[in-house]
Design a protein around this motif. Structure first.
Motif, short mmCIF file in Angstrom:
data_model
loop_
_atom_site.label_atom_id
_atom_site.label_comp_id
_atom_site.label_asym_id
_atom_site.label_seq_id
_atom_site.Cartn_x
_atom_site.Cartn_y
_atom_site.Cartn_z
N ASP A 141 0.84 -1.21 0.00
CA ASP A 141 0.00 0.00 0.00
C ASP A 141 0.87 1.26 0.00
O ASP A 141 0.86 2.06 0.95
N VAL A 142 1.59 1.44 -1.05
CA VAL A 142 2.54 2.55 -1.19
C VAL A 142 2.60 2.95 -2.67
O VAL A 142 1.93 2.34 -3.51
N GLN A 143 3.42 3.94 -2.96
CA GLN A 143 3.70 4.27 -4.35
C GLN A 143 4.38 3.07 -5.00
O GLN A 143 5.43 2.62 -4.56
N ARG A 144 3.77 2.55 -6.05
CA ARG A 144 4.34 1.40 -6.78
C ARG A 144 5.38 1.90 -7.80
O ARG A 144 5.59 3.10 -7.96
N ASN A 145 5.94 0.94 -8.55
CA ASN A 145 6.95 1.31 -9.54
C ASN A 145 6.44 2.47 -10.41
O ASN A 145 5.34 2.40 -10.95
N VAL A 146 7.22 3.53 -10.50
CA VAL A 146 6.79 4.70 -11.27
C VAL A 146 7.16 4.49 -12.73
O VAL A 146 8.31 4.24 -13.07
N MET A 147 6.14 4.58 -13.57
CA MET A 147 6.39 4.32 -14.99
C MET A 147 6.78 5.58 -15.73
O MET A 147 6.46 6.69 -15.32
N GLY A 148 7.49 5.40 -16.86
CA GLY A 148 7.87 6.54 -17.68
C GLY A 148 8.17 6.07 -19.08
O GLY A 148 8.58 4.92 -19.27
N CYS A 149 7.98 6.93 -20.06
CA CYS A 149 8.25 6.55 -21.45
C CYS A 149 9.67 6.00 -21.56
O CYS A 149 10.61 6.63 -21.09
N PRO A 156 14.43 17.57 -23.96
CA PRO A 156 13.99 17.95 -22.61
C PRO A 156 12.82 17.12 -22.10
O PRO A 156 12.78 16.76 -20.91
N ALA A 157 11.87 16.78 -22.96
CA ALA A 157 10.70 16.06 -22.46
C ALA A 157 11.06 14.64 -22.03
O ALA A 157 10.63 14.19 -20.96
N HIS A 158 11.84 13.92 -22.85
CA HIS A 158 12.20 12.54 -22.47
C HIS A 158 13.08 12.53 -21.22
O HIS A 158 12.92 11.69 -20.34
N ALA A 159 14.00 13.49 -21.16
CA ALA A 159 14.86 13.56 -19.97
C ALA A 159 14.01 13.87 -18.74
O ALA A 159 14.21 13.29 -17.66
N ALA A 160 13.03 14.77 -18.92
CA ALA A 160 12.18 15.15 -17.78
C ALA A 160 11.35 13.96 -17.31
O ALA A 160 11.11 13.80 -16.10
N VAL A 161 10.92 13.13 -18.24
CA VAL A 161 10.14 11.95 -17.86
C VAL A 161 10.97 11.04 -16.97
O VAL A 161 10.52 10.59 -15.91
N THR A 210 1.65 5.65 -10.35
CA THR A 210 1.95 6.88 -11.07
C THR A 210 2.69 6.55 -12.37
O THR A 210 3.53 5.65 -12.39
N ALA A 211 2.37 7.30 -13.41
CA ALA A 211 3.10 7.15 -14.68
C ALA A 211 3.37 8.53 -15.25
O ALA A 211 2.62 9.47 -15.00
N VAL A 212 4.46 8.63 -16.01
CA VAL A 212 4.83 9.89 -16.64
C VAL A 212 4.91 9.67 -18.15
O VAL A 212 5.64 8.80 -18.62
N ALA A 213 4.13 10.45 -18.89
CA ALA A 213 4.10 10.30 -20.35
C ALA A 213 4.54 11.61 -21.00
O ALA A 213 4.89 12.57 -20.31
N LEU A 214 4.52 11.63 -22.31
CA LEU A 214 4.81 12.85 -23.05
C LEU A 214 3.60 13.18 -23.91
O LEU A 214 2.86 12.28 -24.32
N ALA A 215 3.48 14.47 -24.24
CA ALA A 215 2.38 14.86 -25.11
C ALA A 215 2.52 14.17 -26.47
O ALA A 215 1.55 14.07 -27.22
N SER A 216 3.72 13.67 -26.78
CA SER A 216 3.93 13.02 -28.08
C SER A 216 3.86 11.50 -27.98
O SER A 216 4.07 10.81 -28.97
N ASP A 217 3.58 10.94 -26.80
CA ASP A 217 3.61 9.48 -26.68
C ASP A 217 2.96 8.98 -25.40
O ASP A 217 3.46 9.23 -24.30
N ASN A 218 1.88 8.25 -25.55
CA ASN A 218 1.19 7.68 -24.38
C ASN A 218 1.47 6.19 -24.22
O ASN A 218 0.58 5.41 -23.93
N CYS A 219 2.73 5.77 -24.43
CA CYS A 219 3.02 4.34 -24.35
C CYS A 219 2.86 3.79 -22.94
O CYS A 219 2.87 2.58 -22.75
#
Ligand code: SRM
Ligand code: SF4
Length: 574
Positions: A141-149, A156-161, A210-219
């Protein structure tokens, strides 16, 4: 923290509260001859990254009094799916030493081992930590693995993810020393009073994703998460993150008050406030989430009950930074990043399709050997994707080409040669490991995909993208409810069929046919496939086509929520 009515707590809350920050009696059981743990500790073990399971194939045929064949699933959390070559080789080594000879890439970019025996848990966890990875908070019951593209680009966007995924994971990792004491022989903590400044003694009401995506990719399927961040750039600069809240897919058959739900827009924040925003959402969940009924203990139910306006007010009351209006964006594109792809500084990545994420050596396809050889020979970065695949990154172009040849020599089909029905398919593990499975999934999907591939080829749409997903129960681990077509286990040999999601994963599917036998799955949707093949417009996926037939093609969900979602929730599916 808000004060809670402790009399209404579920049994799991009581276990957490009395666990001395996740210690329970785990250490005593590890030191004993027992083959498995007692009930109370089972909940605590999850926070440490492990589930007690048993070989469900061996349940039947046991003699009277014979105990179950206990074994354990162990999950490694890897923010944004990132690993090094050295880590991958260490993970691979453990698969033989302590598990069932396979690695399993998960739908959240993590890794799982199956079949670990109780006595091997400690050396396996120690070895994972020695490789500078962790199983801590991969479950629980915690923050699970945080996803990212996973794309290995340094714009900048991929690095920020990648940065945001790591920062969130770091910020919300449990502080208890219990993990180090139990598994890594760390020093005993003298007082446990102030051990968890954020989570407190009962942690979150339930898992938090939690997941982090980009405006150019919702993988990463951003709408399925408790919190989704979407990185938005302005030319070369990172401008902001849109924040979405309240997604989640788990449902229970026969319980109409449980539902799959898409995340909805909360607002946008400055790049430096991304991790802070997630922490505030987690804190609201910690203080107001349902702790009496675990079936309703996800953030989505709180937001469903409060409405987004009240949630936004609560967020603003806690934030020391501005929550701005959401930035309007068109529907998010989607990539699976497979095959040969240019990345940073003249380097290349090679994305390998792994059926249901199971890195194993079969008779004809030796995924495990192929990947081990490719990783040890070419020393790439290794990134796991949300579609249960793996990218080998940072390769020179000649090496990337050699990787493809090496894989082919071990029977691994290059992604461009795969039919779409296979390339975009996913299944959860289900039997024989998952304790909640009521039907087959990973073991059955290849045969089902064979049938669909053959039918779609005949209909002339072999290469048109289509997401086919299967799960062994309604919990939604392979994210079936956002797929074009999904089969959700009802009982052995029986599935609900869902249709109407799509690649973009921004819409929920509808229950299309109930209780279909395994041998009738294709038949159940064949007329629809036929119409789609003959009548679809250019670029129209099966889910899009189905929605058009139902008169719900437009408008689609956008990131500001100015338009309505097309399919609503599937809560009334039963
Ligand atoms: Fe899951 C429980 C496997 C992603 C919703 N999930 C389980 C357990 C641990 C079964 C259990 O509780 O005893 C499964 C272990 C099976 C096994 O033998 O390995 C399991 N879930 C998986 C994985 C391995 C599926 C896969 O094919 O990769 C994924 C691990 C991800 C990771 O690395 O952390 C996995 N699970 C998901 C997802 C998809 C996602 O997060 O993007 C979902 C739907 C999203 C969501 O959370 O709503 C999901 N799993 C669930 C649920 C339903 C939760 C709910 O709110 O109702 C359960 C059951 C539960 O928690 O009680 C569950
Ligand atoms: Fe198990 Fe159900 Fe998740 Fe499949 S969807 S892994 S059967 S909990």
């Amino acid at each position: 923290m808000a004060t809670r009515d402790k009399t209404a707590e579920s049994a799991v809350e009581i276990v957490k509260r009395s666990s001395r920050q996740l210690r329970g009696t785990i250490e005593e059981t590890i030191g004993s001859d027992a083959t498995h743990f007692a009930t109370g500790d089972l909940q605590l073990l999850k926070f440490h990254g492990t589930y007690q399971q048993d070989d469900r194939d061996r349940r039947r045929g046991r003699s009277e009094g014979e105990e179950k064949a206990y074994w354990f699933m162990l999950r490694v959390a890897l923010p944004a799916g990132l690993a090094t070559a050295a880590q991958y080789l260490a993970f691979d080594d453990l698969a033989d030493r302590y598990a069932n000879g396979t690695l399993r890439i998960t739908t959240r970019q993590g890794l799982q081992y199956h079949g670990v025996l109780k006595g091997d848990l400690k050396p396996t966890i120690a070895a994972i930590n020695h490789a500078l990875a962790t199983t801590l908070s991969a479950c629980g019951d915690v923050q699970r693995n945080v996803m990212g593209c996973p794309a290995a680009l340094d714009d900048p966007a991929h690095a920020a993810v990648r940065d945001a995924a790591r920062a969130i994971a770091e910020e919300l990792r449990p502080a208890s020393r219990a993990y180090h004491e139990i598994w890594l022989d760390g020093e005993r903590q003298i007082s446990t009073e102030e051990e968890e400044p954020f989570y407190g003694e009962t942690y979150l009401p339930r898992k938090f994703k939690t997941a982090v995506a980009l405006a150019s990719d919702n993988c990463v399927d951003i709408y399925s998460h408790d919190v989704g961040l979407v990185a938005i750039t302005d030319g070369p600069a990172l401008r902001a993150f849109n924040v979405l809240v309240g997604g989640g897919l788990g449902m229970t058959h026969g319980k109409g008050d449980t539902m799959a739900r898409l995340a909805e827009p909360l607002g946008s924040v400055a790049p430096e406030d991304a991790a802070g925003a997630v922490k505030i959402v987690a804190a609201i969940f910690r203080d107001h989430g349902n702790r009496a009924d675990r079936r309703h203990a996800r953030l989505k139910y709180l937001i469903h009950e409060w409405g987004i306006e009240r949630f936004r007010e609560e967020f603003r009351a806690r934030a020391l930074f501005p929550l701005n209006p959401s930035i309007d964006l068109p529907s998010l594109p989607w990539h699976d990043h497979l095959g040969l792809t240019p990345e940073r500084g003249g380097r290349w990545s090679y994305g390998v399709y792994v059926p249901s994420g199971r890195v194993a050596d079969g008779e004809h396809q030796r995924y495990r050997t192929a990947l081990r050889e490719a990783v040890s020979r070419y020393n790439p970065g290794v990134v796991f994707t949300a579609q249960q695949n793996v990218l080998l990154t940072g390769l020179t172009k000649p090496d990337a080409v050699k990787v493809e040849r090496l894989l082919a020599a071990h029977g691994v089909t290059p992604p461009h040669a795969l039919a779409a029905a296979r390339r975009f398919s996913m299944a959860c593990p289900a039997l024989p490991t998952c304790g909640l499975a009521v039907a087959e999934s990973e073991r059955l999907l290849p045969a089902v995909v064979d049938q669909f591939e053959e039918a779609l080829t005949r209909l002339g749409v072999r290469d048109v993208p289509i997401t086919i997903r299967m799960t062994g129960c309604p919990n939604g681990c392979a994210r079936p409810y956002t797929a074009d077509l999904a089969f959700v286990g009802r009982s052995l040999g029986l599935y609900h069929v869902y249709v109407g999601g799509g690649l973009a994963a921004d819409r929920l599917a509808d229950l299309y046919r109930a209780d279909v036998r395994t041998d009738a799955l294709l038949e159940a949707v064949y007329p629809l496939l036929e119409r789609w093949a003959n009548e679809r417009t250019i670029g129209e996926g099966l889910g899009d086509f189905y929605q058009r037939l139902r008169g719900r093609a437009e408008p689609r969900l956008t990131l500001t929520g100015k338009e309505e979602p097309t399919a609503g929730s599937v809560e009334k599916a039963e």
